[in-house]
Design a protein around this motif. Structure first.
Motif, PDB file in Angstrom:
ATOM      1  N   GLU A 213     -22.170  24.120  22.517  1.00 54.86           N
ATOM      2  CA  GLU A 213     -21.549  24.426  21.210  1.00 54.86           C
ATOM      3  C   GLU A 213     -20.629  23.308  20.727  1.00 54.86           C
ATOM      4  OE1 GLU A 213     -19.277  27.983  21.657  1.00 54.86           O
ATOM      5  OE2 GLU A 213     -17.668  26.958  22.727  1.00 54.86           O
ATOM      6  N   ASN A 214     -20.238  22.410  21.676  1.00 52.10           N
ATOM      7  CA  ASN A 214     -19.332  21.328  21.279  1.00 52.10           C
ATOM      8  C   ASN A 214     -19.995  20.226  20.467  1.00 52.10           C
ATOM      9  OD1 ASN A 214     -17.039  22.383  22.397  1.00 52.10           O
ATOM     10  ND2 ASN A 214     -17.507  21.577  24.421  1.00 52.10           N
ATOM     11  N   LEU A 215     -21.324  20.322  20.312  1.00 50.91           N
ATOM     12  CA  LEU A 215     -22.032  19.263  19.571  1.00 50.91           C
ATOM     13  C   LEU A 215     -21.744  19.325  18.073  1.00 50.91           C
ATOM     14  CD1 LEU A 215     -25.533  19.007  21.258  1.00 50.91           C
ATOM     15  CD2 LEU A 215     -23.775  17.257  21.122  1.00 50.91           C
ATOM     16  N   LYS A 216     -21.098  20.406  17.648  1.00 49.96           N
ATOM     17  CA  LYS A 216     -20.732  20.613  16.233  1.00 49.96           C
ATOM     18  C   LYS A 216     -21.932  20.390  15.313  1.00 49.96           C
ATOM     19  CE  LYS A 216     -15.911  19.733  17.065  1.00 49.96           C
ATOM     20  NZ  LYS A 216     -15.919  18.957  18.320  1.00 49.96           N
ATOM     21  N   ASP A 217     -21.845  19.430  14.405  1.00 52.31           N
ATOM     22  CA  ASP A 217     -22.945  19.260  13.439  1.00 52.31           C
ATOM     23  C   ASP A 217     -23.958  18.214  13.899  1.00 52.31           C
ATOM     24  OD1 ASP A 217     -21.076  17.322  13.251  1.00 52.31           O
ATOM     25  OD2 ASP A 217     -20.952  17.271  11.065  1.00 52.31           O
ATOM     26  N   ALA A 295     -19.447  14.479  28.931  1.00 54.51           N
ATOM     27  CA  ALA A 295     -19.327  14.178  27.496  1.00 54.51           C
ATOM     28  C   ALA A 295     -19.832  15.352  26.657  1.00 54.51           C
ATOM     29  CB  ALA A 295     -20.097  12.905  27.174  1.00 54.51           C
ATOM     30  N   LEU A 296     -20.899  16.020  27.118  1.00 55.43           N
ATOM     31  CA  LEU A 296     -21.402  17.194  26.390  1.00 55.43           C
ATOM     32  C   LEU A 296     -20.373  18.323  26.450  1.00 55.43           C
ATOM     33  CD1 LEU A 296     -25.154  17.229  27.499  1.00 55.43           C
ATOM     34  CD2 LEU A 296     -24.330  17.012  25.150  1.00 55.43           C
ATOM     35  N   GLN A 297     -19.761  18.486  27.633  1.00 54.27           N
ATOM     36  CA  GLN A 297     -18.782  19.571  27.789  1.00 54.27           C
ATOM     37  C   GLN A 297     -17.566  19.373  26.896  1.00 54.27           C
ATOM     38  OE1 GLN A 297     -18.374  19.277  32.041  1.00 54.27           O
ATOM     39  NE2 GLN A 297     -19.467  21.197  32.396  1.00 54.27           N
ATOM     40  N   THR A 298     -17.168  18.104  26.706  1.00 53.26           N
ATOM     41  CA  THR A 298     -15.962  17.845  25.906  1.00 53.26           C
ATOM     42  C   THR A 298     -16.288  17.545  24.446  1.00 53.26           C
ATOM     43  OG1 THR A 298     -16.046  15.523  26.535  1.00 53.26           O
ATOM     44  CG2 THR A 298     -14.647  16.952  27.876  1.00 53.26           C
ATOM     45  N   GLY A 299     -17.580  17.553  24.109  1.00 59.35           N
ATOM     46  CA  GLY A 299     -17.955  17.309  22.714  1.00 59.35           C
ATOM     47  C   GLY A 299     -17.896  15.839  22.332  1.00 59.35           C
ATOM     48  N   ASP A 300     -17.956  14.939  23.322  1.00 56.62           N
ATOM     49  CA  ASP A 300     -17.925  13.506  23.024  1.00 56.62           C
ATOM     50  C   ASP A 300     -19.353  13.028  22.755  1.00 56.62           C
ATOM     51  OD1 ASP A 300     -17.447  10.835  22.790  1.00 56.62           O
ATOM     52  OD2 ASP A 300     -16.437  10.608  24.732  1.00 56.62           O
ATOM     53  N   TYR A 301     -19.899  13.462  21.614  1.00 57.77           N
ATOM     54  CA  TYR A 301     -21.319  13.180  21.347  1.00 57.77           C
ATOM     55  C   TYR A 301     -21.573  11.690  21.151  1.00 57.77           C
ATOM     56  CZ  TYR A 301     -18.831  14.831  17.249  1.00 57.77           C
ATOM     57  OH  TYR A 301     -17.868  15.085  16.329  1.00 57.77           O
TER      58      TYR A 301
END
Ligand code: ADP
Ligand code: MG
Length: 395
Positions: A213-217, A295-301
């Protein structure tokens, strides 16, 4: 636009309708198992390393009914368009006597029947799949895991351990289809959870579910090169053997236990530059895959994209499994603003690429690829989806 992937319910109805048409009665059991795409972690599985796949919305559905005999009659009518209707019939009264044969696709089914731990009786079934066949999205594991799940449904005997279920399906592919695949495909097809990717440690077979869900848009887009060059079994074997030999030369069980420091020892031992490049890819790919999970867990796409690019560049330079078609797809995708990373996915040479991009850039990437790529590319949105499950038989 990306292919309009029919939802599982539509495929289920197609399977139930086909069963009724072919056998003149209603199916009593229905199951599905998904294909998969690997986000990162390529050629690491057979080196006891890390892989990071997710299950796809494309599924293989099996609808069927026990028939009170020892005969299995199975019809495959793949709606992915790449396979015509085919029928297989075989006797299962003595599982040990079941052998691979024609048609070849039924070998995946037979292997699962032989490896199923509980007593079985005959059945009739229809297989319908939206997973493109032979594109590197693992239609083979989807077929195996759907078969095993169907056997669970008709016997009422669920595997108590998902790891054992995945390994039984992998063994079916080894022993009945003659493909020495790793364990990634069957694991994700069994264990996928909606909205999650999976980090799988191929050494101890432990898994971590990663909420996406952290991937945002941002989204993942799959592009199928539809190019015929598959990694030939000899090219695959050569690379496997080079990895196994390098580990052996260092006195290790696998490249999982090897670090970049050990490359100096290999150089001193006179190991070829080609083999050292293979080793370098595997060591760094394992590091990249673990970092990608964080990086996926923290949303650092942004970092996920960079790691995907590094993975691809290493697969091209060090592992030498890219192809002109895959290069065109990756480079074209990367040239579009809003693309964070793009790489080949799967074993290489042909098959698909996976691209991480801003959701509102999807059409632009697809159009740019269509203008540049001389082959026919097809596109799928890689929405992280659920693993194998039983379905009801309602229309
Ligand atoms: P991938 O797994 O990447 O799609 P593979 O070569 O491993 O490619 O597996 C493709 C093979 O799996 C096909 O040639 C066929 O034998 C079998 N297969 C997969 N899905 C189906 C299906 N729905 N019906 C019949 N056979 C299938
Ligand atoms: Mg396969």
């Amino acid at each position: 636009m990306a292919e309009n992937i029919s939802d599982v319910n539509e495929v289920k109805i197609e399977a139930l309708d086909t069963f009724l048409k072919e056998f003149g009665e209603e199916a009593t059991h229905c199951v599905c198992a998904p294909g998969r795409v690997n986000v990162i972690g390529e050629h690491t599985d057979y080196n006891e390393g890390f892989v990071l796949p997710m299950a796809l919305p494309m599924v293989t559905v099996i609808a069927g009914k026990p028939n009170g005999t020892n005969i299995c009659t199975i019809i495959s009518a793949s709606s992915a368009g790449t396979m015509s209707v085919s029928k297989a019939e075989f006797d299962i009264s003595e599982p040990a006597a079941i052998k691979p044969g024609e048609p070849k696709w039924a070998n995946y089914v037979k292997g699962c029947i032989v490896n199923f731990p509980n007593a079985l009786a005959g059945f009739k079934a229809v297989v319908i799949s939206t997973v493109p066949v032979g594109a590197g999205l693992s239609s083979s594991a989807a077929l195996e895991v759907a078969t095993y799940t169907f056997l669970e449904a008709i016997t009422g005997q669920q595997a108590s351990d998902p790891v054992q279920k995945a390994i039984s399906c992998q063994k079916a592919e080894h022993d009945f289809a003659g493909v020495p695949c790793g364990i990634m495909d069957q694991f994700i097809s069994v264990m996928g959870i909606d909205g999650h990717a999976l980090l799988l440690d191929c050494r101890d077979k432990s898994v971590i579910q990663i909420l996406m869900e952290n991937l945002k848009d941002h989204v993942f887009l799959i592009t199928n090169s539809n190019s015929p060059h598959k990694l030939s079994s000899s090219a695959y074997r050569d690379r496997r053997d080079a990895c196994f030999e390098a580990a052996k030369k260092l006195g290790k069980n696998s490249l999982r236990e090897v670090s970049l420091e050990d490359i100096k020892t290999l150089e001193k031992q006179g190991v070829s530059k080609v083999t050292i490049n293979r080793v370098r890819h595997v060591i760094n790919e394992n590091l990249r895959t673990q970092e990608a999970m964080k990086a996926l867990q923290t949303g650092d796409y942004k970092r996920v994209g960079e790691l995907m690019n590094e993975s691809h560049d290493s697969l091209r330079e060090n592992y030498e499994v890219s192809s002109p078609e895959l290069e065109t797809l990756v480079n074209t995708a990367r040239s579009v603003k809003g693309v964070l990373g793009s790489r080949l996915t799967g074993a290489g040479f042909g098959g698909c690429t996976i691209t991480l991009l801003k959701e509102d850039c999807v059409s632009q990437v697809i159009n740019t690829i269509k203008e540049t790529y001389t082959g026919k590319a097809t596109f799928y949105m890689a929405k992280p989806s659920a693993g194998a499950r039983q379905l009801d038989c309602h229309r």
